[in-house]
Structure formats: structure tokens, C-alpha cells
Write a protein that holds these residues in place. Structure first.
Motif, PDB file in Angstrom:
ATOM      1  N   UNK A 152       9.431  -1.437  31.027  1.00  0.00           N
ATOM      2  CA  UNK A 152       9.248  -0.460  29.952  1.00  0.00           C
ATOM      3  C   UNK A 152       8.980  -1.114  28.591  1.00  0.00           C
ATOM      4  N   UNK A 153       8.748  -2.414  28.574  1.00  0.00           N
ATOM      5  CA  UNK A 153       8.616  -3.130  27.304  1.00  0.00           C
ATOM      6  C   UNK A 153       7.387  -2.656  26.528  1.00  0.00           C
ATOM      7  N   UNK A 154       7.634  -2.244  25.292  1.00  0.00           N
ATOM      8  CA  UNK A 154       6.574  -1.738  24.415  1.00  0.00           C
ATOM      9  C   UNK A 154       7.152  -1.591  23.020  1.00  0.00           C
ATOM     10  N   UNK A 155       6.289  -1.422  22.007  1.00  0.00           N
ATOM     11  CA  UNK A 155       6.815  -1.137  20.667  1.00  0.00           C
ATOM     12  C   UNK A 155       7.587   0.180  20.661  1.00  0.00           C
ATOM     13  N   UNK A 156       8.678   0.222  19.890  1.00  0.00           N
ATOM     14  CA  UNK A 156       9.423   1.460  19.781  1.00  0.00           C
ATOM     15  C   UNK A 156       8.595   2.509  19.031  1.00  0.00           C
ATOM     16  N   UNK A 157       8.895   3.769  19.281  1.00  0.00           N
ATOM     17  CA  UNK A 157       8.118   4.862  18.690  1.00  0.00           C
ATOM     18  C   UNK A 157       8.216   4.875  17.169  1.00  0.00           C
ATOM     19  N   UNK A 158       9.415   4.636  16.653  1.00  0.00           N
ATOM     20  CA  UNK A 158       9.634   4.654  15.207  1.00  0.00           C
ATOM     21  C   UNK A 158       9.683   3.236  14.666  1.00  0.00           C
ATOM     22  N   UNK A 159       9.239   3.073  13.414  1.00  0.00           N
ATOM     23  CA  UNK A 159       9.274   1.761  12.789  1.00  0.00           C
ATOM     24  C   UNK A 159       9.514   1.920  11.287  1.00  0.00           C
ATOM     25  N   UNK A 160       9.950   0.825  10.648  1.00  0.00           N
ATOM     26  CA  UNK A 160      10.053   0.781   9.200  1.00  0.00           C
ATOM     27  C   UNK A 160       8.692   0.363   8.667  1.00  0.00           C
ATOM     28  N   UNK A 161       7.975   1.306   8.088  1.00  0.00           N
ATOM     29  CA  UNK A 161       6.635   1.005   7.589  1.00  0.00           C
ATOM     30  C   UNK A 161       6.688   0.539   6.153  1.00  0.00           C
ATOM     31  N   UNK A 162       5.902   1.181   5.301  1.00  0.00           N
ATOM     32  CA  UNK A 162       5.863   0.769   3.901  1.00  0.00           C
ATOM     33  C   UNK A 162       7.166   1.105   3.189  1.00  0.00           C
ATOM     34  N   UNK A 163       7.719   0.104   2.538  1.00  0.00           N
ATOM     35  CA  UNK A 163       8.883   0.316   1.681  1.00  0.00           C
ATOM     36  C   UNK A 163       8.544  -0.062   0.245  1.00  0.00           C
ATOM     37  N   UNK A 164       7.821  -1.161   0.081  1.00  0.00           N
ATOM     38  CA  UNK A 164       7.463  -1.579  -1.264  1.00  0.00           C
ATOM     39  C   UNK A 164       6.563  -2.798  -1.238  1.00  0.00           C
ATOM     40  N   UNK A 165       6.006  -3.113  -2.416  1.00  0.00           N
ATOM     41  CA  UNK A 165       5.175  -4.298  -2.597  1.00  0.00           C
ATOM     42  C   UNK A 165       5.979  -5.340  -3.365  1.00  0.00           C
ATOM     43  N   UNK A 166       5.777  -6.585  -3.026  1.00  0.00           N
ATOM     44  CA  UNK A 166       6.469  -7.686  -3.687  1.00  0.00           C
ATOM     45  C   UNK A 166       5.438  -8.545  -4.416  1.00  0.00           C
ATOM     46  N   UNK A 167       5.662  -8.774  -5.681  1.00  0.00           N
ATOM     47  CA  UNK A 167       4.787  -9.643  -6.484  1.00  0.00           C
ATOM     48  C   UNK A 167       5.552 -10.922  -6.813  1.00  0.00           C
ATOM     49  N   UNK A 168       4.935 -12.050  -6.539  1.00  0.00           N
ATOM     50  CA  UNK A 168       5.514 -13.365  -6.818  1.00  0.00           C
ATOM     51  C   UNK A 168       4.596 -14.113  -7.772  1.00  0.00           C
ATOM     52  N   UNK A 169       5.156 -14.826  -8.739  1.00  0.00           N
ATOM     53  CA  UNK A 169       4.343 -15.619  -9.671  1.00  0.00           C
ATOM     54  C   UNK A 169       5.160 -16.792 -10.192  1.00  0.00           C
ATOM     55  N   UNK A 170       4.443 -17.809 -10.691  1.00  0.00           N
ATOM     56  CA  UNK A 170       5.106 -18.984 -11.256  1.00  0.00           C
ATOM     57  C   UNK A 170       4.728 -19.159 -12.723  1.00  0.00           C
ATOM     58  N   UNK A 171       5.695 -19.639 -13.476  1.00  0.00           N
ATOM     59  CA  UNK A 171       5.455 -19.864 -14.899  1.00  0.00           C
ATOM     60  C   UNK A 171       4.563 -21.083 -15.100  1.00  0.00           C
ATOM     61  N   UNK A 172       3.692 -20.991 -16.063  1.00  0.00           N
ATOM     62  CA  UNK A 172       2.830 -22.108 -16.457  1.00  0.00           C
ATOM     63  C   UNK A 172       2.942 -22.286 -17.963  1.00  0.00           C
ATOM     64  N   UNK A 173       3.114 -23.513 -18.396  1.00  0.00           N
ATOM     65  CA  UNK A 173       3.272 -23.774 -19.830  1.00  0.00           C
ATOM     66  C   UNK A 173       1.969 -23.462 -20.561  1.00  0.00           C
ATOM     67  N   UNK A 174       2.069 -22.769 -21.691  1.00  0.00           N
ATOM     68  CA  UNK A 174       0.904 -22.436 -22.491  1.00  0.00           C
ATOM     69  C   UNK A 174       0.539 -23.624 -23.374  1.00  0.00           C
ATOM     70  N   UNK A 175      -0.469 -24.356 -22.988  1.00  0.00           N
ATOM     71  CA  UNK A 175      -0.940 -25.460 -23.828  1.00  0.00           C
ATOM     72  C   UNK A 175      -2.389 -25.777 -23.494  1.00  0.00           C
ATOM     73  N   UNK A 176      -3.100 -26.297 -24.434  1.00  0.00           N
ATOM     74  CA  UNK A 176      -4.500 -26.648 -24.251  1.00  0.00           C
ATOM     75  C   UNK A 176      -4.618 -28.036 -23.602  1.00  0.00           C
TER      76      UNK A 176
END
Length: 262
Positions: A236-260
Motif C-alpha cells: 500500500x506504499x504511496x504518498x499520504x492523501x493530506x500534506x503540509x503544503x505552502x506555509x511561508x516563504x523564507x528569505x536569506x541574505x548576507x551583509x556586505x560592507x558598503x565601500x568602493x
């Protein structure tokens, strides 16, 4: 005594099945009442985690040692929490670990706060901002239950008006207007610092990413995590009928020093 032995005052997960689990504090006179009968919790004192006990109706419960996910799912809450699947991505993509100083905003019930505290301990600190005093009180009780309150400083303050801390390793946001915090995050972060935000709508993501670019953040990523369980039964192995779909978006970023560059 060994850590695998249940002591008076310990929390345990009483496991009946995947859908029925109970987080309880073990006391000599405490009784757990369920639809499958009652269990005398005092009888667990001195027993090993993993011990099986029967209710008065003959149903078997297993006393498990609770992990971080168990505490988070059993937290008292008035609002939706961030799911462990999203918390895990935030932790691994930011690299948050022992000794880190982390600013968090949008404490809520303390689910994400607890995960951050778990990973920065024993010497790190989470500074968690929220404008709702009642939310901070709920979070305080949840953090205390999970044994993580010592690693957190709860702050009743609007983070869009500024961040008190400096040279922090990470800023993690779960609030409606993360883009308003981006300039404050840049000032609060150490030169190697990392930014993360969780937002349910793509409109919030677009505004946050634009603010990050304007402040000079780099390595900006936007992620979404979908999880589905698999029914693993012979024939009977198969994906379950219900799933946790969209909950939210995650944004990741890194700091960069402001210099020329010359």
C-alpha cells in the motif's frame, strides 16, 4: 542517576499512536486522563525512557523523552507557529549555532524562539522582540517548559523602530513588514552577519528583497519548503492523501560592507 531514567518533575511524551501523544510533567500523584483510559504518571519515576505502561482500560502507552519538536507542537499558542520544516531551513541556511547572538522579531508563542535558543546554547543569546505583552508572557511560559528561557531575553519593543543590539550574528524575522526592519538589521549585524525572514505571501517577499538590495545585502535567496508523508505499508506504499503544503516563504541574505573598490 543516568539521564535515561525518568525523574520526578521531568517532562515525558506519552505516546499512544502517531496522532495521539501527550506532553506531561511527571509527579507522584499525577494522573493522565485520555479517551483510552487513565495512566498513573507517578509509576514512571525511576523507569527508563521507552518504558511501556498500560492504562486502566488496557491500552499501551510508551513514555518517550521529548525532543524540541515535541515541545514546539505542544506549546500553548494563540497564533499560528512556524512549522519545523521552515525552522529547519532557517537554521541550516543561516548557520546559527552555539555561541551566536541572534535578534529575533515576532516572538509569538515562542516556537522559532525556542529553536534558535536550542541551537545557540549554552553560551549564545536570543534577543526576541514583540509589541504584544500577552504574547511575550505566553512565550515565556513555553520557553520555561522547554528549559530554554535562560538563553533568551524577551523584549517588549517595536523592532521596526530600531534594534538595540550591535554586532549580532543573525537577525531573524517573523512579522508582517520585515522590509521595514532591513535598515535596522544592517546596522545591528556584524560584518559577517546573516539575515532571515519568514513571510506567508510573495508580496512581502518582493518588498523585503528590494529593501535588502537597497541596503547592500548580497547572496539573497528565497525558499519554499513542501513536505508530504509517505504511507509505508507493504502493498500500500504511496504518498499520504493530506500534506503540509505552502506555509511561508523564507528569505536569506548576507551583509556586505558598503565601500568602493579601487
Amino acid at each position: 542517576m543516568h539521564e535515561n531514567v525518568i525523574h520526578e518533575g521531568d517532562y515525558v511524551i506519552m505516546y499512544l499512536n502517531r496522532r495521539r501523544t501527550y506532553l506531561v510533567k511527571v509527579k507522584p500523584d499525577q494522573v493522565l486522563h485520555t479517551h483510552r483510559g487513565y495512566v498513573k504518571l507517578g509509576e514512571l519515576i525511576g523507569k527508563r525512557y521507552g518504558t511501556k505502561v498500560k492504562s486502566h482500560l488496557g491500552y499501551t502507552f510508551t513514555a518517550l523523552k521529548p525532543n524540541l519538536k515535541d515541545f514546539i507542537f505542544k506549546f500553548a499558542r494563540k497564533t499560528q507557529i512556524i512549522y519545523p520544516k521552515d525552522i529547519a531551513l532557517i537554521i541550516i541556511y543561516t548557520g546559527i549555532g552555539p555561541g551566536w547572538k541572534v535578534v529575533e522579531a515576532g516572538t509569538g508563542s515562542g516556537a522559532l524562539t525556542s529553536a534558535l535558543a536550542y541551537y545557540v546554547k549554552p553560551n549564545g543569546k536570543v534577543y526576541s522582540y514583540d509589541i504584544r505583552g500577552e504574547a511575550l508572557e505566553v512565550a515565556r511560559k513555553n520557553l520555561e517548559k522547554a528549559g530554554l528561557l535562560d538563553s533568551v531575553e524577551l523584549k517588549l519593543k517595536d523592532v521596526t523602530q530600531g534594534i538595540d543590539e550591535r554586532n549580532v550574528d543573525a537577525v531573524v524575522l517573523d512579522l508582517a513588514t520585515p522590509w521595514l526592519v532591513v535598515p535596522h538589521a544592517y546596522e545591528a549585524l556584524a560584518d559577517w552577519g546573516v539575515f532571515a525572514s519568514y513571510s506567508p505571501t510573495i508580496d512581502q517577499v518582493v518588498k523585503t528583497v528590494e529593501a535588502l538590495k537597497n541596503e547592500g545585502f548580497i547572496a539573497i535567496e528565497c525558499l519554499e519548503c513542501l513536505v508530504r508523508r509517505i504511507k509505508a505499508v507493504p502493498g500500500e506504499t504511496r504518498p499520504e492523501t493530506l500534506m503540509i503544503g505552502h506555509t511561508g516563504y523564507i528569505v536569506i541574505a548576507r551583509k556586505s560592507i558598503r565601500e568602493e573598490i579601487d
